[in-house]
Design an enzyme around this catalytic site. Sequence first.
Site, PDB file in Angstrom:
ATOM      1  N   ASP A  37       0.861  -1.249   0.094  1.00 49.81           N
ATOM      2  CA  ASP A  37      -0.050  -0.003  -0.036  1.00 49.81           C
ATOM      3  C   ASP A  37       0.743   1.314  -0.033  1.00 49.81           C
ATOM      4  O   ASP A  37       0.700   2.161  -0.841  1.00 49.81           O
ATOM      5  CB  ASP A  37      -0.837   0.075   1.329  1.00 49.81           C
ATOM      6  CG  ASP A  37      -2.076   1.013   1.105  1.00 49.81           C
ATOM      7  OD1 ASP A  37      -2.700   1.100   2.217  1.00 49.81           O
ATOM      8  OD2 ASP A  37      -2.203   1.475   0.134  1.00 49.81           O
ATOM      9  N   GLY A 122       1.042 -10.244   4.478  1.00 48.72           N
ATOM     10  CA  GLY A 122       2.287  -9.353   5.071  1.00 48.72           C
ATOM     11  C   GLY A 122       1.476  -9.076   6.201  1.00 48.72           C
ATOM     12  O   GLY A 122       1.486  -9.816   7.563  1.00 48.72           O
TER      13      GLY A 122
END
Length: 180
Positions: A37, A122
Amino acid sequence: MPESSRLIVVTADITTLDVDAIVNAANSSLLGGGGVDGAIHRAAGPQLLAECRTLDGCETGDAKITGGYRLRARHVIHTVGPVWHGGDSGEPELLASCYRRSLELARRHGLKCIAFPSISTGVYGYPKAAAAKIAVRTVSDFLKSGDRPQSVTFCCFDHRAAELHRREIAVLGSAMGESQ
Ligand code: APR
């Protein structure tokens, strides 16, 4: 064309890929974060955040599309993966939904090629092998239903993740008798 031939696995930084859309493993605010992100927002520049602010967030398992701005990719499809809590809180179904909703958006926008990171594996802690299985099976099933997108790239950030995805594609190919 067999579905498995439309599946590609690479080990790369997803922000470098020249595809119609890269998928972002976002959070429900859509206002940026760390991991992929953070990398996507850094590479796309501030206009991406400005557009994300107009989207009013995103539910877990859902997906929303924006422009790509300074990225090589023309679009970013933002999806919110489940946080891993052991696997009995609907995580598998929500992860599959991330891939399916992202693919539905890509098809609706007539996109030919898209790339996914390994969603939820993650910060959100989803076990990588289980996630790879869901990713490959969900994408392969979706590709059976039409010719768009033409190709889907699993963009892994390390060789182990890439190997897990390749193994799932191989299992799929042999199960479909495509290996002959
Ligand atoms: N390109 C491709 N893959 C990447 C990149 C990159 N540049 N950076 C990280 N990854 C990989 C990670 O190695 C992991 O396999 O993306 C996968 C997803 O990891 P995260 O980015 O941590 O995403 P996720 O587990 O879905 O957690 C989402 O993290 O960054 C925050 O705002 C985000 O709150 C959200 C949460």
